[in-house]
Motif scaffolding. Structure first.
Motif, PDB file in Angstrom:
ATOM      1  N   UNK A  62     -10.393  -3.087  42.642  1.00 25.61           N
ATOM      2  CA  UNK A  62     -11.006  -4.162  41.853  1.00 25.61           C
ATOM      3  C   UNK A  62     -12.482  -4.354  42.173  1.00 25.61           C
ATOM      4  N   UNK A 120      -6.319 -13.852  33.616  1.00 23.47           N
ATOM      5  CA  UNK A 120      -7.160 -13.822  32.412  1.00 23.47           C
ATOM      6  C   UNK A 120      -8.277 -12.799  32.592  1.00 23.47           C
ATOM      7  N   UNK A 121      -8.833 -12.733  33.795  1.00 22.70           N
ATOM      8  CA  UNK A 121      -9.856 -11.716  34.079  1.00 22.70           C
ATOM      9  C   UNK A 121      -9.233 -10.325  33.964  1.00 22.70           C
ATOM     10  N   UNK A 166      -6.724  -9.422  32.214  1.00 23.86           N
ATOM     11  CA  UNK A 166      -6.396  -9.102  30.833  1.00 23.86           C
ATOM     12  C   UNK A 166      -7.639  -8.716  30.035  1.00 23.86           C
ATOM     13  N   UNK A 167      -8.809  -9.122  30.512  1.00 24.21           N
ATOM     14  CA  UNK A 167     -10.054  -8.719  29.855  1.00 24.21           C
ATOM     15  C   UNK A 167     -10.527  -7.364  30.357  1.00 24.21           C
ATOM     16  N   UNK A 168      -9.959  -6.886  31.431  1.00 27.54           N
ATOM     17  CA  UNK A 168     -10.425  -5.660  32.081  1.00 27.54           C
ATOM     18  C   UNK A 168      -9.427  -4.525  31.872  1.00 27.54           C
ATOM     19  N   UNK A 169      -8.223  -4.704  32.379  1.00 21.78           N
ATOM     20  CA  UNK A 169      -7.098  -3.792  32.154  1.00 21.78           C
ATOM     21  C   UNK A 169      -7.226  -2.431  32.831  1.00 21.78           C
ATOM     22  N   UNK A 170      -8.148  -2.275  33.767  1.00 13.40           N
ATOM     23  CA  UNK A 170      -8.312  -0.988  34.429  1.00 13.40           C
ATOM     24  C   UNK A 170      -7.091  -0.621  35.275  1.00 13.40           C
ATOM     25  N   UNK A 171      -6.327  -1.615  35.696  1.00 14.93           N
ATOM     26  CA  UNK A 171      -5.230  -1.355  36.632  1.00 14.93           C
ATOM     27  C   UNK A 171      -3.907  -1.045  35.939  1.00 14.93           C
ATOM     28  N   UNK A 172      -3.924  -0.919  34.620  1.00 15.99           N
ATOM     29  CA  UNK A 172      -2.652  -0.829  33.895  1.00 15.99           C
ATOM     30  C   UNK A 172      -1.819   0.394  34.268  1.00 15.99           C
ATOM     31  N   UNK A 173      -2.426   1.394  34.906  1.00 13.09           N
ATOM     32  CA  UNK A 173      -1.665   2.583  35.286  1.00 13.09           C
ATOM     33  C   UNK A 173      -0.944   2.448  36.618  1.00 13.09           C
ATOM     34  N   UNK A 204       0.720  -3.793  32.430  1.00 15.23           N
ATOM     35  CA  UNK A 204       1.238  -3.614  31.065  1.00 15.23           C
ATOM     36  C   UNK A 204       2.005  -4.843  30.570  1.00 15.23           C
TER      37      UNK A 204
END
Lengths: 480, 380
Positions: free
Chosen positions: B66, B20-21, B23-30, B36
């Motif tokens: 992180x 949940x944390x 999904x609020x941040x999303x910096x790691x999506x790459x 994703x």
């Protein structure tokens, strides 16, 4: 070149070794601007020391929480589709607030064009498009992994270049001889240490984590502010320079704030605690009264206005109230919302007057203009009629249980007030005359450029542009 | 959905809290497919946590990137949290449960298993073979079967592999039913092909391009390379075994085969690749940062790697000693380690490829579904 490996806690030995040397350039701070300045200086001189106040795991200042950088570019590429000419960036900058120093603003904008390549040269990788062009922006480049990854990369690169760094080193003073810095004073576990240097770059961030300083302008209300970034940004050396006659730039009372969950950590909650519920809810204050138009702005501007709005409410607290219909429209919050089967019960849960909240919700429900269709994806114009304050978009009746409440507080991102500098990044005194060898870069001088408002990713641009200038100029000065 | 009852709810809840944390941040999506995939969900259900856990390749990029990692009070550690659920997955879907508990463990289990295997093989030799010839030099066609007759050897290993394949098939079907549902979706042609590509290229051990952050906080492609050596070495050895069976049973050529025959060449290439890969992975593991790791998984990893190293090293020793008096004992040891490897297969780290492959198919199906969901919006 000795590399002083940061040992945290306990950096006495490293600091004593640092004190034995005479440095060309000492950089105060350990975030993006500091690292850029240190690496830029190291290209020109041999002995560069970076003193980061935070322990190793917290190194990097507010850069740790950043995500992208805004740079002008005349050509489209894989990471920023479309062009973003300097004129447009300058216009965007002016639209959020008139820059204090137009020359510095123009310098930041024109120099921004070479920043992405510089970053790549120093190890930064960009985030590719996720699905099609999703996740890409025309104006902002996303670096892979976010700010903490950027910081790790820069520390690694700086280390490889031969920059010495010490974490957990608090610079408490700069020893001046007239207008020239001779040394910095560091207080650590080893006591007070004097480190001699040919030039100083101050890149130690703003003062938003200094609640006592904020209280000078905001009184006890500042106790209720959440500080989104590092607790180490207390403006210690910035204040010291003001004492020594440095001039300031930017609005002293200015800060950028967004609405964050009231249950957030007091410091360092970063991006994850911001809330998406506001446009799909009503927001009430401690007295269960609405106080602003929740449906006015679309992302990302809506983030920017609500921090200040809540800061102006009694006890600096507000509650976003919505029902199960609206709950499906936005990302769930980090902390679960308070929930109840009736509005009155919900009010009790969060300590609001049940009757007052019922009245506010009923009144709002009666004034929702139901003839306009709801559309979460656009500014749908579905507002309220004859209600003050109005809600101009996304007005849904709050009627279907369960009902939810999220507590909101102002979350301070950064302060605007900074050290006045010239185009060489030299710190100026109150009369506008430069100090001989004291330079500033990053948030500690961004008040020269950003007077109010917020332009996502431009803080890092300022840090890179002025970090490069400050590092280079400091090195020139030290070697001449 | 029976998932919540089976898997440790505390581990699932911890993963849900952390995700949940994220999904609020999303910096790691790459970095990989996990983030994703997470972003396609607003709420992380237990089955989503299991899917994401098995989609995670443990590249650890997200841990070092992180700002919420401990000592931050959010204490986000996705590699550890998801690794814990993977351990649960392997245990839960391994059948029977008692075997899952007995054989799903670390290097000590492998050592004990190998010892039992060796004793078992010697037992077989005493029961069906000619133990008195164990220490004598054997040459010529069929020399391998002097100690232990072909029928005894092949029956044992056919039974064992039949059991192993059946258990793993059952495990995989159970996992897919719980995390996805429709079995028919497994053979969706586009997703199938794409997921096989993702799996065989170890796409998500690339950590967003720079490689895994392994053994410590600097990215490198070494682990992906070594893992590939083990995988392709293992496949080479599997093909070598099949080719040997064909030569023996269909072409009537008895082993040992000449150095320049298909089984020996493929077997040697595979064996050397596996030795290099597994021993280097062991070396990397011994130096690796334990913070982003889950203790039980570390133990499983060691067990599996030790087992792979034992099988491949003793296999090469068989080739090297096949014309000497040492062949008998060496062959018994090799077959013992192979037996231990087989028995642990459905319960140890070996099964990671099953669930990870399932997660990759699921990921591709979701990506396709998401892409299709955007199409009408484009036209409008």
């Amino acid at each position: 070149m000795t590399v002083l490996v940061p040992l945290s806690p306990g950096n006495g030995a490293e600091l004593r070794r640092a004190a034995d040397a005479a440095w060309d350039v000492v950089v105060v701070g350990g975030g993006n601007a500091a690292l850029v300045a240190a690496m830029s200086a190291r290209r020109l001189v041999g002995r560069v020391l970076l003193l980061e106040r935070a322990p190793r795991h917290m190194r990097g200042g507010n850069t740790r929480h950043t995500r992208n950088i805004r740079c002008a570019h005349d050509t489209s590429d894989a990471f920023t589709p479309g062009t973003y000419p300097c004129d447009e960036l300058l216009a965007d900058l002016r639209s959020v607030g008139r820059p204090v120093n137009a020359t510095l603003a123009e310098l930041a904008v024109s120099e921004s064009q070479t920043v992405p390549a510089w970053m790549e040269d120093h190890g930064v990788r960009w985030q590719p498009a996720l699905r099609g062009t999703l996740g890409l922006s025309r104006t902002n480049r996303f670096f892979l992994g976010g700010g903490t990854a950027l910081i790790n990369t820069y520390y690694r690169t700086a280390d490889a270049m031969g920059v010495s760094t010490v974490c957990g080193a608090t610079v408490t003073d700069i020893e001046l001889d007239g207008r020239d810095a001779r040394a910095v004073i560091v207080e650590g576990e080893a006591g007070q240490i004097r480190i001699q240097t040919g030039a100083v770059v101050i890149a130690s961030g703003g003062f938003e984590a200094n609640i006592a300083w904020l209280k000078r302008y905001w009184g006890d209300a500042a106790d209720n502010y959440v500080i989104r970034g590092t607790p180490y940004n207390d403006g210690l050396i910035f204040a010291k320079m003001l004492e020594r006659g440095a001039g300031s730039a930017g609005d002293a009372k200015g800060f950028h704030a967004i609405a964050v969950d009231a249950r957030s950590p007091k410091f360092d909650g970063g991006i994850a605690t911001r809330l998406d519920s506001v446009p799909f809810s009503i927001v009430v204050n401690r007295n269960a009264q609405r106080f602003a138009d929740e449906g006015q702005e679309v992302w990302p501007k809506r983030y920017a206005s609500w921090g200040r709005l809540i800061a102006e409410q009694p006890d600096q607290i507000a509650y976003s109230i919505y029902d199960i219909q609206a709950a499906r429209l936005f990302m769930p919050s980090l902390y679960p919302p308070f929930t109840a089967s009736s509005i009155a019960e919900l009010a009790e849960r969060v300590g609001l007057d049940p009757g007052a909240l019922e009245t506010t919700v009923t009144r709002y429900n009666q004034h929702v203009c139901q003839s306009v269709p709801f559309d979460a994806a656009t500014k749908d114009g579905r507002g309220t009629t004859d209600l003050s304050p109005a809600k101009s978009n996304w007005a849904l009746q709050i009627q279907e249980a369960p009902f939810f409440a999220l507590p909101l507080r102002p979350g301070i991102t950064f302060t605007y007030l900074g050290l006045a500098v010239n185009t060489h990044a030299q710190v100026l005194d109150a009369a506008g005359q430069p100090f001989g060898n004291v330079y500033a870069a990053g948030e500690v001088m961004s008040g020269n450029i950003l007077s109010s408002g917020y332009l996502a990713g431009f803080g890092l641009t300022i840090g890179h542009v002025f970090g490069r200038i400050a590092g280079r100029e400091a090195a020139f000065h030290a070697s001449s | 959905m029976h998932l919540p009852d089976l898997l440790d709810p505390a581990l699932i809840e911890e993963a849900q809290r952390q995700l949940t944390i994220c999904n609020s941040c999303r910096y790691c999506e790459g970095y990989c497919a996990v983030f994703p995939s997470l972003e396609l969900r607003t709420i992380v259900e237990p089955k989503d946590a299991v899917h994401l856990a098995n989609l995670c390749h443990d590249c650890r990029a997200c841990f070092y990137a992180c700002m919420y990692a401990a000592p931050h009070e959010f204490a986000v550690n996705i590699p550890e949290a998801l690794s814990a659920i993977r351990v649960e997955t392997y245990r839960e879907y391994g059948w029977p449960a008692v075997a899952s508990r007995l054989f799903g463990h670390g290097p000590r289990g492998v050592a004990v298993g190998s010892l039992i295997g060796i004793i078992g093989i010697i037992g077989l030799i005493f029961a069906f073979g000619e133990p008195h010839r164990m220490l004598a030099r054997q040459t010529g066609p069929g020399s391998f079967y002097v100690f232990l007759p072909y029928a005894a050897m092949v029956t044992t290993f056919l039974l064992a592999s039949g059991f192993v394949v059946a258990v793993m098939f059952g495990s995989f079907v159970g996992y897919w039913r719980d995390t996805h549902g429709r079995l028919a979706d497994l053979i969706d042609r586009r997703a199938l092909g794409a997921a096989i590509g993702d799996a065989f290229s170890l796409k998500y051990l690339r950590g967003g391009g720079e490689g895994c952050y392994y053994p410590t906080d600097t990215a490198s492609h070494r682990r992906r390379l070594m893992h590939s050596l083990v995988v392709y070495g293992f496949l080479c050895d599997t093909v070598a075994t099949i080719s040997a069976a064909i030569m023996q049973d269909f072409l009537d050529q008895m082993p040992p085969y000449p150095l320049l025959s298909v089984p020996v060449v493929l077997g040697s290439i595979g064996g050397i690749a596996m030795i290099i890969g597994s021993t280097d992975l062991l070396r990397l593991k011994s130096r690796s940062d334990t913070r982003p790791a889950f203790a039980k998984m570390i133990s499983k990893d060691y067990g599996f790697l030790v087992s792979l190293a034992l099988v491949s090293i003793t296999g090469m020793l068989v080739l090297m000693t096949r014309e000497t008096a040492a062949l008998g004992p060496v062959l018994a040891i090799h077959l013992g380690t192979v037996a231990a490897f087989f028995v642990a297969m459905p319960y140890g780290k070996f099964v990671h490829f099953l669930y990870r492959y399932g997660a990759l198919v699921q990921n591709r199906l979701e990506e396709d579904h998401y892409a299709r969901s955007l199409e009408p919006a484009k036209e409008a």
